[in-house]
Design a protein around this motif. Structure first.
Motif, PDB file in Angstrom:
ATOM      1  N   THR A   1      -9.013   3.326  -2.042  1.00 25.66           N
ATOM      2  CA  THR A   1      -8.319   4.520  -2.516  1.00 25.66           C
ATOM      3  C   THR A   1      -7.091   4.849  -1.664  1.00 25.66           C
ATOM      4  N   ASN A   2      -5.967   5.119  -2.330  1.00 29.76           N
ATOM      5  CA  ASN A   2      -4.716   5.532  -1.686  1.00 29.76           C
ATOM      6  C   ASN A   2      -4.150   4.503  -0.711  1.00 29.76           C
ATOM      7  N   SER A   3      -4.394   3.225  -0.966  1.00 34.95           N
ATOM      8  CA  SER A   3      -3.866   2.162  -0.096  1.00 34.95           C
ATOM      9  C   SER A   3      -2.619   1.550  -0.712  1.00 34.95           C
ATOM     10  N   HIS A   4      -1.646   1.245   0.149  1.00 32.33           N
ATOM     11  CA  HIS A   4      -0.355   0.727  -0.284  1.00 32.33           C
ATOM     12  C   HIS A   4       0.071  -0.410   0.633  1.00 32.33           C
ATOM     13  N   HIS A   5       0.742  -1.390   0.064  1.00 33.87           N
ATOM     14  CA  HIS A   5       1.181  -2.563   0.810  1.00 33.87           C
ATOM     15  C   HIS A   5       2.620  -2.379   1.300  1.00 33.87           C
ATOM     16  N   ILE A   6       2.874  -2.717   2.541  1.00 33.70           N
ATOM     17  CA  ILE A   6       4.244  -2.801   3.066  1.00 33.70           C
ATOM     18  C   ILE A   6       4.547  -4.281   3.218  1.00 33.70           C
TER      19      ILE A   6
END
Length: 188
Positions: A94-99
């Motif tokens: 949940t609420n994880s994003h890739h840089i």
């Protein structure tokens, strides 16, 4: 622009193995406050994978945990989480994003977009970001232990010394000391 704050547990001999410190309700409450004060979490892939294997189950109540530890897990579930990785691009927690892409640009963009600041909790990523002069503050929990093994803080070294200004030093009841430092403007 928000600050990038590196926070971790470290023993007196520099060990940053998460199993070497004191993991009690007071230390979890400390990290919960840090997380509450920040707008996002930032990790490398290895730290993310270690976290995603355990904390969502605690947040769902599938793992027995004292109240302070459950509070940490529930708040972590809701917090935006950013992950730097060149080996993985899917982050389903949940609420994880890739840089992805250029590290300096990606993290600087995250700082610029997060006025409440970003809490960094990965040792190897912290060293890489420190080499890029992107870390603004350090909040360490220094544990009263000498463990005699690694991994250690900044094991791979830095190109130059970091001069820090002490903001606060707060002892906790178990002998741990919460240390807060800011990068000195004179850091070379």
């Amino acid at each position: 622009m928000g600050l990038l704050i590196f926070s971790t547990n470290v023993t007196l001999d520099g060990c940053v193995d998460h199993r070497a410190g004191i993991a009690d309700e007071e230390t979890h409450a400390f990290f919960t406050r840090l997380m509450d004060e920040s707008g996002a979490m930032l990790w490398g892939r290895v730290t993310y994978e270690m976290m995603e294997d355990f904390w969502p189950a605690v947040a769902r109540g599938e793992v027995e945990a004292p109240p302070a530890i459950r509070e940490w897990a529930v708040k972590l579930e809701a917090k935006p989480k950013y992950v730097v990785s060149s080996k993985r691009s899917d982050f389903p927690w949940t609420n994880s994003h890739h840089i992805a892409g250029d590290l300096r640009t990606g993290v600087q963009n995250l700082k610029d977009a997060t006025p409440a600041g970003v809490l960094l909790g990965s040792i190897k990523l912290a060293a890489a970001l420190d080499r890029l002069d992107l870390i603004d503050e350090y909040k360490f929990l220094v544990h009263p232990r000498i463990v005699g093994h690694g991994p250690t803080l900044y094991e791979g070294g830095l190109p130059s010394a970091r001069h820090l200004e002490l903001i606060s030093a707060t002892p906790l009841s178990d002998g741990v000391v919460a240390m807060h430092y800011r990068r000195s403007p004179t850091t070379a």
